[in-house]
Design a protein around this motif. Structure first.
Motif, PDB file in Angstrom:
ATOM      1  N   LEU A  33       9.515   1.859   5.118  1.00  0.00           N
ATOM      2  CA  LEU A  33       8.223   1.820   4.852  1.00  0.00           C
ATOM      3  C   LEU A  33       7.018   2.708   5.295  1.00  0.00           C
ATOM      4  O   LEU A  33       6.298   3.193   4.847  1.00  0.00           O
ATOM      5  CB  LEU A  33       8.131   0.309   4.617  1.00  0.00           C
ATOM      6  CG  LEU A  33       8.614  -0.644   3.937  1.00  0.00           C
ATOM      7  CD1 LEU A  33       8.582  -2.139   4.392  1.00  0.00           C
ATOM      8  CD2 LEU A  33       8.251  -0.266   2.568  1.00  0.00           C
ATOM      9  N   MET A  34       7.286   2.841   6.624  1.00  0.00           N
ATOM     10  CA  MET A  34       6.440   3.530   7.403  1.00  0.00           C
ATOM     11  C   MET A  34       6.318   5.135   7.127  1.00  0.00           C
ATOM     12  O   MET A  34       5.190   5.458   6.528  1.00  0.00           O
ATOM     13  CB  MET A  34       6.881   3.501   8.909  1.00  0.00           C
ATOM     14  CG  MET A  34       5.605   3.641   9.844  1.00  0.00           C
ATOM     15  SD  MET A  34       4.683   2.254  10.069  1.00  0.00           S
ATOM     16  CE  MET A  34       5.223   1.586  11.416  1.00  0.00           C
ATOM     17  N   ALA A  35       7.577   5.492   7.176  1.00  0.00           N
ATOM     18  CA  ALA A  35       7.617   7.210   6.710  1.00  0.00           C
ATOM     19  C   ALA A  35       7.528   7.252   5.232  1.00  0.00           C
ATOM     20  O   ALA A  35       6.807   8.135   4.671  1.00  0.00           O
ATOM     21  CB  ALA A  35       8.943   7.609   7.021  1.00  0.00           C
ATOM     22  N   GLY A  36       7.658   6.142   4.488  1.00  0.00           N
ATOM     23  CA  GLY A  36       7.665   6.529   3.064  1.00  0.00           C
ATOM     24  C   GLY A  36       6.100   6.203   2.287  1.00  0.00           C
ATOM     25  O   GLY A  36       5.951   5.921   1.141  1.00  0.00           O
ATOM     26  N   GLY A  37       5.047   6.107   3.217  1.00  0.00           N
ATOM     27  CA  GLY A  37       3.942   6.099   2.670  1.00  0.00           C
ATOM     28  C   GLY A  37       3.270   4.659   2.387  1.00  0.00           C
ATOM     29  O   GLY A  37       2.343   4.291   1.743  1.00  0.00           O
ATOM     30  N   SER A  38       3.959   3.376   3.000  1.00  0.00           N
ATOM     31  CA  SER A  38       3.676   2.071   2.513  1.00  0.00           C
ATOM     32  C   SER A  38       2.477   1.622   3.338  1.00  0.00           C
ATOM     33  O   SER A  38       1.704   0.861   2.944  1.00  0.00           O
ATOM     34  CB  SER A  38       4.750   1.227   2.479  1.00  0.00           C
ATOM     35  OG  SER A  38       5.524   1.277   1.195  1.00  0.00           O
ATOM     36  N   PHE A  39       2.388   2.218   4.644  1.00  0.00           N
ATOM     37  CA  PHE A  39       1.225   1.721   5.406  1.00  0.00           C
ATOM     38  C   PHE A  39       0.213   2.991   5.421  1.00  0.00           C
ATOM     39  O   PHE A  39      -0.950   2.582   5.776  1.00  0.00           O
ATOM     40  CB  PHE A  39       1.837   1.453   6.604  1.00  0.00           C
ATOM     41  CG  PHE A  39       2.693   0.217   6.746  1.00  0.00           C
ATOM     42  CD1 PHE A  39       2.279  -0.921   6.262  1.00  0.00           C
ATOM     43  CD2 PHE A  39       4.250   0.360   7.167  1.00  0.00           C
ATOM     44  CE1 PHE A  39       3.416  -2.003   6.117  1.00  0.00           C
ATOM     45  CE2 PHE A  39       4.954  -0.561   7.194  1.00  0.00           C
ATOM     46  CZ  PHE A  39       4.408  -2.017   6.469  1.00  0.00           C
ATOM     47  N   PHE A  40       0.545   4.129   5.269  1.00  0.00           N
ATOM     48  CA  PHE A  40      -0.243   5.304   5.346  1.00  0.00           C
ATOM     49  C   PHE A  40      -0.066   5.923   4.276  1.00  0.00           C
ATOM     50  O   PHE A  40       1.251   6.597   4.336  1.00  0.00           O
ATOM     51  CB  PHE A  40      -0.376   5.938   6.506  1.00  0.00           C
ATOM     52  CG  PHE A  40      -0.373   5.210   7.730  1.00  0.00           C
ATOM     53  CD1 PHE A  40      -1.525   4.595   8.188  1.00  0.00           C
ATOM     54  CD2 PHE A  40       1.073   4.941   8.571  1.00  0.00           C
ATOM     55  CE1 PHE A  40      -1.580   3.793   9.656  1.00  0.00           C
ATOM     56  CE2 PHE A  40       0.908   4.303   9.570  1.00  0.00           C
ATOM     57  CZ  PHE A  40      -0.329   3.654  10.183  1.00  0.00           C
ATOM     58  N   PRO A  41      -1.079   6.447   3.281  1.00  0.00           N
ATOM     59  CA  PRO A  41      -0.486   7.138   1.915  1.00  0.00           C
ATOM     60  C   PRO A  41      -0.120   8.470   2.868  1.00  0.00           C
ATOM     61  O   PRO A  41      -0.587   9.039   3.779  1.00  0.00           O
ATOM     62  CB  PRO A  41      -1.587   7.127   1.203  1.00  0.00           C
ATOM     63  CG  PRO A  41      -2.558   6.534   2.063  1.00  0.00           C
ATOM     64  CD  PRO A  41      -2.159   5.863   3.214  1.00  0.00           C
ATOM     65  N   PHE A  42       0.756   9.334   2.020  1.00  0.00           N
ATOM     66  CA  PHE A  42       0.920  10.564   2.340  1.00  0.00           C
ATOM     67  C   PHE A  42      -0.133  11.634   2.690  1.00  0.00           C
ATOM     68  O   PHE A  42       0.046  12.456   3.436  1.00  0.00           O
ATOM     69  CB  PHE A  42       2.050  11.260   1.324  1.00  0.00           C
ATOM     70  CG  PHE A  42       3.394  10.739   1.030  1.00  0.00           C
ATOM     71  CD1 PHE A  42       4.066  10.251   2.070  1.00  0.00           C
ATOM     72  CD2 PHE A  42       3.675  10.243  -0.312  1.00  0.00           C
ATOM     73  CE1 PHE A  42       5.389   9.759   1.912  1.00  0.00           C
ATOM     74  CE2 PHE A  42       4.980   9.489  -0.608  1.00  0.00           C
ATOM     75  CZ  PHE A  42       5.824   9.293   0.614  1.00  0.00           C
TER      76      PHE A  42
END
Ligand SMILES: Nc1ncnc2c1ncn2[C@@H]1O[C@H](COP(=O)(O)OP(=O)(O)OP(=O)(O)O)[C@@H](O)[C@H]1O
Ligand SMILES: [Mg+2]
Lengths: 314, 410
Positions: B336-345
């Motif tokens: 989730l962290m890497a996949g943009g759920s907490f910070f967008p790409f």
């Protein structure tokens, strides 16, 4: 209906089922008896296709369970020892679901589900969830799920474990009903009394080995009319054995020593009650001390004791 | 076929009773999404607020109008205008303290009326997205308006400029100007010259999308919903195993595929419902065109099935329920962290964003971003649809293999 040939199942080094062969015919109840760990469930699992036998074969209605599982399984209904229910799905939906798993549909499915639900006495609880049921009610539903599709061979693995007498009688009635409809039933239990009441023929197994097989009458005949006498207390090893041997030599010729330990002696003889004083005296002479006596009339329960030297249930 | 739908119906009936879990799957994204939106919009959910720095080297009436325009009306609520020197302005910008810096060069007013090219310099803060965008938009509008006004009314304005404004202009003078303006409006028609004036926008670093920042969080938040729901529902395989129903299934003749497909459909429906609610809230909040809803929902549905089937396969590969849950939750958060759920790409360093787009959830979120931000509907390319569908099928095949190789037996 069911032919088991030289069935062997090993778990690593442990031989759970050791070269067993049996046959069971349609319209009969075949009892599989044995104490805890005898290998009953392992056999059931090999027959149902859940486990692959190490060697030997199982054929259901002429179809080999390993080579032709689909055809064999269509004829099979299994009531597992552990409950296998959707606790959060209503009773009737459980039945419908398992009916569909065997390809039932439409009117047949609906009417059979109602019929079975009536037979197990849960018609008025059809919409309730099994998680709100008592243990006995769950057992009955567990049974019903296994016979929804009118199987030709029904495997019952200790269906009465933890069931009150009323539920037990209902289960017996259902087994009888299925037999009347021509099904072959393999009934696993460690209650001899159940087996005597229900079964046409029996196999007794212990440690994976078949130790006796036949109709109830045939097995009874093996027992003869001898009583089983069990004594508890303190019995010095060799000298007690010699004392009993002396009794045999002095007229109690049909006395047979089944098992002897420091605190227990088990023997069979006819008209045991008349010979108790003589036996007590002989044991006292060599320093033995009897604290408890149990004398039992012959039945299948004692047959197991005779065959293995130990109780069917501890 | 009969068992396929029966399997779906039975799972929906069972899961419906676990309202707590369902509400939790829904609450997690809504909570985190709401939190992000509030944080993004400043305190108390108010509009963003920033400072625009203006270096007015011209210092005339007209440059004052431009500078003043930023403090007017609704803009005034968003922006505080501060007049500064070039040095202070640059220093402030470098420190990232202002949203934008506009430099109006000396001679601007004269160049404007003489129709000479003139260049304004606008520098925006790359760390912010919304306000700098607004500042450059406003500047461009002002200059466009100024250009056309000058094309049309330059002479009249010059008349006013040169006229004696100390006394009131007489009626003839005013009506002459009015008539002149009227004529020019009629004559101009669809006048479209390239503006002689230009605005030189110092571009912020690339990769900075021109879409509202908060909107970029939406796909990540939806993925949060999908991942939690898919992971939560996948542990149902253990539920079935512990209740012996998988074993009972093995007693039945050859129905594993129908069973699995039915369960996947049920999971797909539940996940689509949960993701869909989040999606609709996002659509409402960001005013996304409803025409994009069907395609977005379809993408969520197929992705949900794919995620569910892989979480299911992972659960079944584990030796027991606890390690199954451990493995999936250990995967869940980094993904989730890497996949943009907490910070967008868009907010992540390039290389992390590139990596993140390759995570399953990042891939799904990235394509969902494409769908909701592009000008057209059904904007996700066919390859992506194929990849996700293939993953769903492969995941289910892995589940079927595990069911057959012993998962159902104990
Ligand atoms: N999965 C397994 N792995 C290893 N050993 C097993 C396994 N299942 C059963 N056994 C062993 O095989 C033997 C037979 O077990 P089984 O469950 O068939 O007995 P049972 O007759 O059904 O007993 P009970 O009356 O307690 O149900 C036991 O010694 C048991 O420990
Ligand atoms: Mg057992």
């Amino acid at each position: 209906m069911l032919v088991i040939s030289n069935l062997l199942k090993q778990y690593g080094d442990l031989v759970a089922v050791d070269d067993i062969s049996l046959r069971a015919e349609k319209g009969t109840v075949f009892g599989l008896l044995g104490p805890n760990g005898a290998g009953k469930s392992t056999m059931i699992n090999c027959i149902s296709g859940l486990l692959r036998p190490t060697s030997g074969s199982v054929s259901v209605g002429g179809f080999d369970i390993v080579d032709d599982p689909t055809d064999a399984k269509k004829l099979l209904g299994v009531v597992p020892q552990e409950l296998a229910l959707y606790e959060d799905l209503s009773a009737i939906d459980n039945l419908r679901y398992w009916g569909k798993a065997y390809g039932m549909r439409g009117e047949d499915l609906a009417s059979r589900a109602k019929e079975v639900l009536g037979n197990i006495g849960l018609a008025d609880r059809s919409k309730d969830l099994p998680k709100t049921f008592s243990g006995g009610m769950k057992r009955r539903l567990n049974f019903a799920c296994g016979i929804m599709h009118r199987p030709h061979l029904i495997l019952l693995d200790e269906p009465t474990a933890g069931v009150d007498p009323q539920s037990r009688q209902r289960l017996f009635d259902m087994v009888e009903a299925e037999r009347r409809h021509g099904a072959c039933i393999l009934y696993t239990t460690h209650y001899m009394a159940e087996a005597e009441q229900l079964c046409d023929s029996l196999a007794i197994i212990d440690h994976g080995k078949l130790i006796a097989q036949g109709t109830v009458a045939e097995l009874r005949a093996k027992l003869g009319a001898r009583d089983v006498l069990q004594l508890s207390g303190a019995f010095p090893g060799d000298s007690s054995q010699q004392a009993i041997q002396k009794l045999v030599n002095n007229g109690l010729s049909d006395l047979e020593l089944i098992a002897q330990e420091e605190q227990n002696i088990t023997m069979t003889l006819s008209d045991a009650s008349q010979h108790l004083p003589a036996i007590f005296a002989a044991l006292a002479e060599v320093g033995g001390n009897v604290s408890e006596t149990s004398l039992r009339r012959p039945n299948l329960e004692t047959l197991f004791l005779l065959l293995t030297g130990k109780e069917l249930r501890e | 076929m009969s068992l396929f739908l029966a399997s779906t119906r039975k799972d929906l009936a069972r899961w419906r009773q676990d309202t707590n879990a369902l509400l939790l799957f829904l609450a997690i994204p809504l909570l985190i999404g709401g939190l992000i939106t509030v944080l993004m919009s400043g305190s108390g959910g108010a509009k963003p607020h920033g400072t625009v720095l203006i270096v007015d080297q011209d210092d005339t009436f007209l440059s004052g109008v431009i500078a003043g325009a930023f403090g007017q009306g609704e803009l005034g609520e968003l922006l505080t205008v501060k007049k500064v020197t070039v040095e202070d302005g640059m220093a402030n910008m470098d420190a990232g303290e202002a949203s934008g810096l506009l430099i109006i060069p000396k001679g601007f007013t004269d160049a404007f009326f003489d129709k000479q090219p003139v260049t304004l310099i606008l520098k925006t803060n790359p760390a912010q997205t919304i306000l700098p965008g607004i500042i450059s938009d406003v500047t461009e509008i002002l200059l466009d308006a100024g250009f056309y006004a000058q094309q049309l009314f330059g002479e009249d304005i010059a008349t006013i400029r040169d006229g004696n404004l100390e006394g009131l202009p007489d009626d003839v003078f005013v009506s002459a100007i009015a008539v002149s303006i009227q004529h020019k409006i009629e004559a101009s028609g669809s006048l479209l010259f390239p503006p002689a004036m230009d605005i030189d926008i110092v571009p912020p670093p690339p990769e900075q999308p021109r879409i509202p920042y908060a909107l970029l969080f939406l796909p990540g938040v939806i993925l949060l919903a999908l991942m939690f729901a898919a992971n939560g529902l996948a542990s149902d395989y253990w539920e079935e195993r512990e209740h012996g129903t998988l074993r009972r299934l093995v007693y039945a003749p050859g129905q594993l595929t129908a069973f699995l497909a039915g369960k996947a459909l049920a999971a797909g429906l539940v996940i689509t419902l949960i993701g869909g609610v989040t999606l609709v809230i996002g659509f409402l909040y960001h005013g996304i065109a409803w025409s994009k809803l069907p395609s977005s929902l379809a993408w969520i549905a197929i992705s949900g099935v794919a995620l569910f089937s892989w979480f299911g396969a992972l659960q079944m590969l584990a030796g027991n329920r606890r390690s199954g849950n451990l493995i999936t939750s250990m995967l869940l958060f980094p993904l989730l962290m890497a996949g943009g759920s907490f910070f967008p790409f868009a907010a992540l360093p390039d290389w992390i964003a590139a990596l993140g787009r390759r995570t399953p959830n990042g891939f799904i979120a990235d394509r969902l971003t494409t769908e909701i931000t592009s000008a057209t509907t059904w904007a996700i390319d066919i390859q992506s649809w194929l990849i996700v569908s293939t993953m769903a099928v492969l995941g289910l095949a892995l589940c079927a293999w595990r069911l057959q190789t012993g998962f159902a037996r104990n």
